[in-house]
Write an enzyme that holds these catalytic residues in place. Structure first.
Site, PDB file in Angstrom:
ATOM      1  N   LEU A  28      38.159 -45.775  34.585  1.00 19.99           N
ATOM      2  CA  LEU A  28      37.013 -45.470  33.724  1.00 19.99           C
ATOM      3  C   LEU A  28      36.993 -46.341  32.480  1.00 19.99           C
ATOM      4  O   LEU A  28      35.950 -46.528  31.858  1.00 19.99           O
ATOM      5  CB  LEU A  28      37.047 -43.996  33.307  1.00 19.99           C
ATOM      6  CG  LEU A  28      36.900 -42.961  34.423  1.00 19.99           C
ATOM      7  CD1 LEU A  28      37.119 -41.554  33.864  1.00 19.99           C
ATOM      8  CD2 LEU A  28      35.534 -43.065  35.082  1.00 19.99           C
ATOM      9  N   PHE A  33      46.487 -49.189  24.476  1.00 17.35           N
ATOM     10  CA  PHE A  33      47.778 -48.612  24.854  1.00 17.35           C
ATOM     11  C   PHE A  33      47.834 -48.146  26.305  1.00 17.35           C
ATOM     12  O   PHE A  33      48.834 -47.607  26.738  1.00 17.35           O
ATOM     13  CB  PHE A  33      48.119 -47.449  23.927  1.00 17.35           C
ATOM     14  CG  PHE A  33      48.051 -47.816  22.467  1.00 17.35           C
ATOM     15  CD1 PHE A  33      48.908 -48.764  21.938  1.00 17.35           C
ATOM     16  CD2 PHE A  33      47.116 -47.236  21.631  1.00 17.35           C
ATOM     17  CE1 PHE A  33      48.840 -49.125  20.602  1.00 17.35           C
ATOM     18  CE2 PHE A  33      47.039 -47.578  20.292  1.00 17.35           C
ATOM     19  CZ  PHE A  33      47.903 -48.531  19.778  1.00 17.35           C
ATOM     20  N   ASP A 145      37.720 -40.994  12.082  1.00  9.24           N
ATOM     21  CA  ASP A 145      37.435 -42.202  12.877  1.00  9.24           C
ATOM     22  C   ASP A 145      36.324 -41.951  13.891  1.00  9.24           C
ATOM     23  O   ASP A 145      36.448 -42.303  15.056  1.00  9.24           O
ATOM     24  CB  ASP A 145      38.703 -42.685  13.584  1.00  9.24           C
ATOM     25  CG  ASP A 145      38.552 -44.093  14.165  1.00  9.24           C
ATOM     26  OD1 ASP A 145      37.762 -44.878  13.605  1.00  9.24           O
ATOM     27  OD2 ASP A 145      39.215 -44.388  15.171  1.00  9.24           O
TER      28      ASP A 145
END
Length: 288
Positions: A28, A33, A145
């Site tokens: 997806l 990371f 964020d």
């Protein structure tokens, strides 16, 4: 992290997950990371997203604390506009996060494909975000964020906050630089103490970006972006045509003094939100 993984859910029963419990499908997405895959729990056939994070990357970038915090915070949150983290497990090389699957993908992709959103779509998403942030702030969680890449859409076009990597659970003011440059509040640019009001600022940035297609303080360099943020160098282009009510909401959020920014409650009561937002938080007409 302990070798055992836990899923404390209905009835507080703990499930020990392993990769053998899942049928892995197509990728997806890919991040710094690790990767995210479509997956299906073998027994129930329940569709999930499996986020695979490589331990080597965790060591390299020293993100143990950030990842643990993300997992702890996201596991504890239950809100229709926040992506569920059902549980996690790991092997020698990888950590696996079992996440709610959002069929519509990133809002970022939709925004880039369409250029900008309609006022109805933008208001619906800002209202949904406001409700989710009111819930987070009530749990002493500041997100810090929020950006289109961290916002997903389900099959109905309902918004889900996905990434809690920079979130913090605190009732005190904090003083660390985090988040993405275009979305940083002035107090974070200046490395001053900050609190929940940084999320309110980001709602103003997002509202502008939803309606115009770009964040308001975008510049060629980081230095110039920071200058524009600190000056509140805000202007509204003639095209696309945006209502004065929408501009009013944005202007009340992009205020340098955090204490003078419009509160989450006032955002939800703002005439532009009341007039344009879908009460169910659904944007079924959006092209996903």
């Amino acid at each position: 992290m302990s070798k055992k993984s836990t899923e404390s859910d209905a009835g507080n029963t703990e499930k020990q997950w392993s990769l053998a419990d899942f049928e892995i499908g197509r990728p997806l997405g890919k991040g710094k990371f690790g990767r995210v895959y479509l997956a299906r729990e073998a027994k129930s056939k329940y569709i999930v997203a499996l986020k695979v994070i490589f331990k080597e990357q965790i060591e390299k970038y020293k993100i143990h604390h950030q990842l643990r915090r993300e997992m702890e915070i996201q596991t504890s949150l239950r809100h229709p506009n926040i992506l569920r983290l059902f549980g996690w497990f790991h092997d020698n090389e990888r950590i696996f996060l079992i996440l709610e699957y959002a069929h519509g993908g990133e809002l970022y992709g939709v925004l880039k494909q369409n250029g900008h959103l309609t006022e109805q779509q933008a208001a619906t998403y800002i209202a949904s975000l406001s409700q989710a942030l009111a819930y987070c702030h009530g749990k002493c969680v500041i997100h810090r964020d929020i950006k289109p890449e961290n916002l997903l859409l389900d099959h109905e076009g309902r918004l889900k906050i996905a990434d809690f990597g920079w979130s913090v659970q605190s009732s005190n003011k904090r003083k660390t630089m985090c988040g993405t440059l275009d979305y940083l509040a002035p107090e974070m640019v200046e490395n001053r103490d900050h609190d929940y009001a940084v999320d309110n600022w980001t709602l103003g940035i997002l509202c502008y970006e939803f309606l115009y297609g770009n964040p308001p303080f975008e510049a060629e360099s980081q230095k110039d972006t920071f200058k524009r943020i600190l000056k509140i160098d805000l202007s509204f282009p003639l095209t696309p045509n945006v209502s004065e009510e929408a501009k009013n909401l944005i202007s009340q959020l992009l205020v340098k003094d955090p204490s003078k920014r419009l509160s989450i409650e006032k955002i939800m009561q703002h005439p532009w939100i009341v007039k344009n937002a879908d009460p169910k938080g659904v944007c079924a007409s959006i092209d996903i």
